[in-house]
Write an enzyme that holds these catalytic residues in place. Structure first.
Site, PDB file in Angstrom:
ATOM      1  N   HIS A 267       0.831  -1.196   0.000  1.00  0.00           N
ATOM      2  CA  HIS A 267       0.000   0.000   0.000  1.00  0.00           C
ATOM      3  C   HIS A 267       0.875   1.259   0.000  1.00  0.00           C
ATOM      4  O   HIS A 267       1.778   1.378   0.827  1.00  0.00           O
ATOM      5  CB  HIS A 267      -0.895   0.040   1.245  1.00  0.00           C
ATOM      6  CG  HIS A 267      -1.627  -1.235   1.510  1.00  0.00           C
ATOM      7  ND1 HIS A 267      -1.849  -1.715   2.782  1.00  0.00           N
ATOM      8  CD2 HIS A 267      -2.180  -2.136   0.663  1.00  0.00           C
ATOM      9  CE1 HIS A 267      -2.524  -2.852   2.722  1.00  0.00           C
ATOM     10  NE2 HIS A 267      -2.739  -3.135   1.441  1.00  0.00           N
TER      11      HIS A 267
ATOM     12  N   TYR B 138       3.550   2.055  13.016  1.00  0.00           N
ATOM     13  CA  TYR B 138       4.002   3.127  12.139  1.00  0.00           C
ATOM     14  C   TYR B 138       3.409   4.466  12.563  1.00  0.00           C
ATOM     15  O   TYR B 138       2.224   4.579  12.840  1.00  0.00           O
ATOM     16  CB  TYR B 138       3.722   2.838  10.664  1.00  0.00           C
ATOM     17  CG  TYR B 138       2.404   2.209  10.317  1.00  0.00           C
ATOM     18  CD1 TYR B 138       1.384   2.947   9.740  1.00  0.00           C
ATOM     19  CD2 TYR B 138       2.178   0.853  10.544  1.00  0.00           C
ATOM     20  CE1 TYR B 138       0.181   2.364   9.387  1.00  0.00           C
ATOM     21  CE2 TYR B 138       0.978   0.262  10.197  1.00  0.00           C
ATOM     22  CZ  TYR B 138      -0.025   1.024   9.628  1.00  0.00           C
ATOM     23  OH  TYR B 138      -1.229   0.457   9.295  1.00  0.00           O
TER      24      TYR B 138
END
Length: 469
Positions: free
Chosen positions: A70, A133
């Site tokens: 992604h 993240y």
């Protein structure tokens, strides 16, 4: 097993802007501790100060869980809290790096900075793996995403666990092959004041690529209370403010004073808030009018401002506001000449029509042609020069307005003696409307921008070229 005692260091990867970091992990019989994200130390090693605003965690129960690939419109700081992964990244940004691949194993002692537009994927190598993240934008359904298939043969990622044996969502299995992946465009550049002389020069320099946007006041009103939501500002990387109230004499009237402060200060303050909140680089065009013109040497960027009139005061105030934003270029210029009504073309017209002008000879500076100004702005952005204030004018010997007028007459084939030099006081004597005070010396020191590798064109040579074309 997590390696303990590493030294904090960044290692470049084949993907432009993506950096792999070793993280110091300190452990004993109780477990371990690490600084997963430490802004001061990591930016000192070259990590962009990317301004994270959201922290996400993907927990994966089993070995072989595979996610991706992604590419989102934001930067990511990727790390592992527990467990271990095989990470894979594919550059999906438009440009020569499109399709570049990098892979690496990550455990708690390793992290990676993934720039906007680089597709991110991973496969768990241990059970109970937590993949984390930090991102510098909030998730939004309105954002534009890009994807590439985990099994694409042209990407050829060497997954440790064959994909047919991996745990993958149906959605991830259906991603397009690289040949059909949507390239991620650069963050948008917005040029304000698009119909002005500099705005037109910037269009000629920057072009009409899909990620370049031009706006007039009718398109975007900086004084509107809705400015903060007028665009999806996280999609913008640069705003060039080439719009301003530049009617220096009108600014001395009550109505003009209000208009100058609204455009040059209130609007600039709103723009600065947008830039600071969304990590946008703000390019702001300033003026020699922030100085009083009393210096016998060229003005440096760090000289104290001392504006004489309202226009100069508003520009100095705007500069101070822009200087407070983290990413900014303040470009100070003088005596701008471009496509539109300007001094040079007026003198050429007078010469042709047989009019003998009176021109002031006690104001000294250098002409700046808008194509050179646009070239310098593009240079600062392209080279990622250190943020700050830069003087940018034409180079060469300073001239008075009367000397320039005489040179225009000469270049157009007319007698330069037809130009009569007068003092500023004589020129404006008996004026019916308010007159703004002018700096007597507007010469700006160009050494700072020259040290970035930019060479301004000689003003006399540029004048001759302008007249010839």
């Amino acid at each position: 097993m997590t390696e303990l005692g590493k030294q904090l260091q960044g290692v470049p990867t084949p993907i432009d802007g993506m950096v792999l970091f070793d993280l110091p992990v300190h452990g004993d019989a109780r477990g371990w501790f690490k600084e997963n994200w430490q802004r001061e130390k990591m930016t000192a090693l070259g990590l962009p100060d990317f301004g994270p605003v959201q922290n996400n965690i993907s927990f994966n129960a089993e070995v072989g869980v595979t996610r991706g690939l992604h590419a989102e419109p934001w930067d990511k700081w990727v790390s592992v809290a527990t467990g271990r992964v095989f990470g894979a990244w594919v550059d999906l940004r438009e440009g020569p790096g499109f399709g570049t691949v990098f892979t690496a194993e990550l455990d708690p002692s390793r992290a990676i900075f993934v720039p906007r537009g680089v597709a991110n994927g991973f496969q768990t190598l241990e059970p109970a793996t937590a993949y984390t993240y930090l991102v510098n934008d909030h998730w939004s359904p309105d954002a534009t995403y890009s994807f590439v298939n985990l099994a694409d043969d042209t990407v050829a990622i060497p997954w440790p666990i064959p994909l047919e044996n991996a745990e993958i969502s149906d959605k991830d299995r259906a991603h397009p092959l690289l040949a059909h992946a949507l390239p991620v465009l650069p963050r948008r550049t917005l040029v304000l004041g698009a119909n002005g002389q500099l705005g037109r020069a910037l269009r000629a320099r920057l072009g009409d690529a899909p990620h370049i946007e031009y706006a007039t006041r009718a398109d975007l009103d900086l004084t509107s209370p809705d400015l903060g939501t007028a665009r999806r500002w996280r999609d913008y990387g640069v705003i060039v403010n080439a719009a301003a109230h530049t009617a220096v004499d009108a600014a001395e009237t009550p109505e003009g004073r209000a208009a100058a402060w609204a455009a040059n200060v209130t609007g600039v303050a709103a723009l600065a808030r947008v830039a600071a909140a969304h990590g946008v680089t703000l390019v702001h065009v300033s003026s020699d009018y922030v100085f009083d013109g009393s210096s016998e040497r060229p003005y440096r960027e760090d000289d104290p401002v001392a504006p004489l009139g309202v226009y100069g005061q508003t520009k100095a105030a705007g500069d101070a506001i822009v200087a407070s934003t983290p990413r900014h270029y303040i470009v100070r210029t003088s005596w701008v000449i471009g496509d539109g009504s300007n001094f040079v073309d007026t003198m050429a017209s007078l010469a042709t029509r047989g009019v003998d002008p009176r021109v002031v000879d006690d104001q000294v500076g250098r002409l700046t042609f808008t194509d050179d100004l646009a070239r310098g702005i593009a240079h600062l952005l392209d080279t990622r020069a250190p943020y700050g204030t830069y003087n940018l004018t034409g180079a060469g010997e300073p001239r008075s307005w009367a000397e320039i007028a005489r040179r225009v007459f000469e270049l157009t084939g007319h007698d330069p003696a037809r130009v009569t030099p007068v003092s500023t006081a004589e020129y404006f004597a008996g004026a019916d409307a308010p007159v703004a005070p002018r700096p007597r010396r507007s010469v700006l020191d160009l050494s700072k921008i020259e040290q970035t590798g930019f060479t301004p064109h000689d003003a006399d040579t540029a004048l001759a070229h302008h007249i010839a074309h």
